[in-house]
Design a protein around this motif. Structure first.
Motif, PDB file in Angstrom:
ATOM      1  N   GLN A  27     -42.145-100.676  -9.335  1.00 54.72           N
ATOM      2  CA  GLN A  27     -42.757-101.936  -9.735  1.00 54.72           C
ATOM      3  C   GLN A  27     -44.184-101.994  -9.198  1.00 54.72           C
ATOM      4  O   GLN A  27     -44.527-101.361  -8.206  1.00 54.72           O
ATOM      5  N   TRP A  28     -44.996-102.780  -9.879  1.00 52.58           N
ATOM      6  CA  TRP A  28     -46.381-103.006  -9.465  1.00 52.58           C
ATOM      7  C   TRP A  28     -46.356-103.900  -8.239  1.00 52.58           C
ATOM      8  O   TRP A  28     -45.804-104.992  -8.279  1.00 52.58           O
ATOM      9  N   ARG A  39     -48.534-105.244  -4.471  1.00 54.34           N
ATOM     10  CA  ARG A  39     -49.793-105.378  -3.738  1.00 54.34           C
ATOM     11  C   ARG A  39     -49.458-105.299  -2.258  1.00 54.34           C
ATOM     12  O   ARG A  39     -48.607-106.054  -1.766  1.00 54.34           O
ATOM     13  N   GLU A  44     -53.274-102.030  -4.470  1.00 52.57           N
ATOM     14  CA  GLU A  44     -52.358-102.371  -5.554  1.00 52.57           C
ATOM     15  C   GLU A  44     -52.006-101.133  -6.334  1.00 52.57           C
ATOM     16  O   GLU A  44     -52.846-100.264  -6.546  1.00 52.57           O
ATOM     17  N   GLY A  45     -50.755-101.062  -6.762  1.00 53.61           N
ATOM     18  CA  GLY A  45     -50.317 -99.941  -7.572  1.00 53.61           C
ATOM     19  C   GLY A  45     -48.821 -99.983  -7.784  1.00 53.61           C
ATOM     20  O   GLY A  45     -48.153-100.937  -7.405  1.00 53.61           O
ATOM     21  N   VAL A  46     -48.282 -98.931  -8.370  1.00 58.34           N
ATOM     22  CA  VAL A  46     -46.852 -98.823  -8.619  1.00 58.34           C
ATOM     23  C   VAL A  46     -46.211 -98.144  -7.410  1.00 58.34           C
ATOM     24  O   VAL A  46     -46.605 -97.039  -7.029  1.00 58.34           O
ATOM     25  N   TYR A  64     -44.916-108.545  -5.279  1.00 60.57           N
ATOM     26  CA  TYR A  64     -44.715-107.744  -6.474  1.00 60.57           C
ATOM     27  C   TYR A  64     -44.770-108.534  -7.764  1.00 60.57           C
ATOM     28  O   TYR A  64     -44.178-108.153  -8.755  1.00 60.57           O
ATOM     29  N   SER A 122     -53.603-110.838 -14.918  1.00 61.14           N
ATOM     30  CA  SER A 122     -54.568-109.850 -14.455  1.00 61.14           C
ATOM     31  C   SER A 122     -55.750-110.490 -13.744  1.00 61.14           C
ATOM     32  O   SER A 122     -56.533-109.816 -13.124  1.00 61.14           O
ATOM     33  N   ARG A 134     -46.048-109.742 -15.773  1.00 65.94           N
ATOM     34  CA  ARG A 134     -47.308-109.141 -15.321  1.00 65.94           C
ATOM     35  C   ARG A 134     -47.848-108.270 -16.438  1.00 65.94           C
ATOM     36  O   ARG A 134     -47.197-107.394 -16.932  1.00 65.94           O
ATOM     37  N   GLU A 166     -49.992-105.392 -18.161  1.00 64.53           N
ATOM     38  CA  GLU A 166     -50.401-104.050 -17.780  1.00 64.53           C
ATOM     39  C   GLU A 166     -51.919-103.939 -17.810  1.00 64.53           C
ATOM     40  O   GLU A 166     -52.577-104.426 -18.719  1.00 64.53           O
TER      41      GLU A 166
END
Length: 175
Positions: free
Chosen positions: A92-93, A95, A105-107, A137, A153, A170, A172
């Motif tokens: 999951q994305w 932070r 931030e990322g997966v 998340y 975003s 969320r 993309e």
């Protein structure tokens, strides 16, 4: 702060730390072995590791108010400890940390007791678990004003018009 110290704040609105990029105000939803769950207006659900908390502020007159309506069926991820929590939100994305030079931030790709790895654009970044102060998340619920936009975003946007499918809402990034 430890689990026993934080248990007294469950259900109450507090301010975590007095200032700086990690400071947030929110309602304590639950406390676990080495972290607690804070529902904030700005960031949604934030998981704070208790060993990084410098201070907790509670209003003696209950003046701290959270500007969100919490749905009755509101759900969030948990785990018996911080590593188990991260295992439950793999892929999951997320932070890591709220601000400053240590924010990322990322997966979430992989996690163990020492390292969490995130996929950030075309890179795999390994982050030391002992330097993670908090994570979120993407769970954000509607504010009391109800007049927000649904573009996730934009970090300045604190509200969501439709909270029925928050976990999948969320957008993309095209990065």
């Amino acid at each position: 702060m430890n689990k026993e110290s934080m248990m007294q704040y469950v259900g109450k609105t507090i301010r975590v730390d007095r200032g700086g990029p990690e400071s947030r105000m929110g309602k304590v939803l639950a406390v676990f072995e080495d972290y607690f769950v804070l529902l904030t207006e700005r960031d949604g659900v934030v998981y704070y590791k208790t060993n990084h908390i410098r201070s907790v502020t509670e209003s003696s007159r209950d003046l701290l108010k959270l500007g969100v309506n919490i749905p009755k069926d509101f759900e969030y991820k948990t785990g018996e400890n911080f590593v188990k929590l991260l295992e439950s939100i793999r892929y999951q994305w997320i932070r890591i940390n709220r601000g400053g030079t240590e924010a990322l931030e990322g997966v979430l790709n992989d996690v163990n007791k020492d390292i969490a790895s995130l996929i950030v654009k075309e890179e795999v970044v390994r982050f030391s678990m002992k330097h993670i102060r908090n994570i979120s998340y993407g769970l954000v619920i509607e504010g009391k004003s109800g007049g927000g936009k649904s573009n996730k975003s934009n970090d300045d946007n604190d509200h969501d018009e439709d909270n029925e499918d928050d976990e999948g809402s969320r957008e993309e990034s095209n990065d």
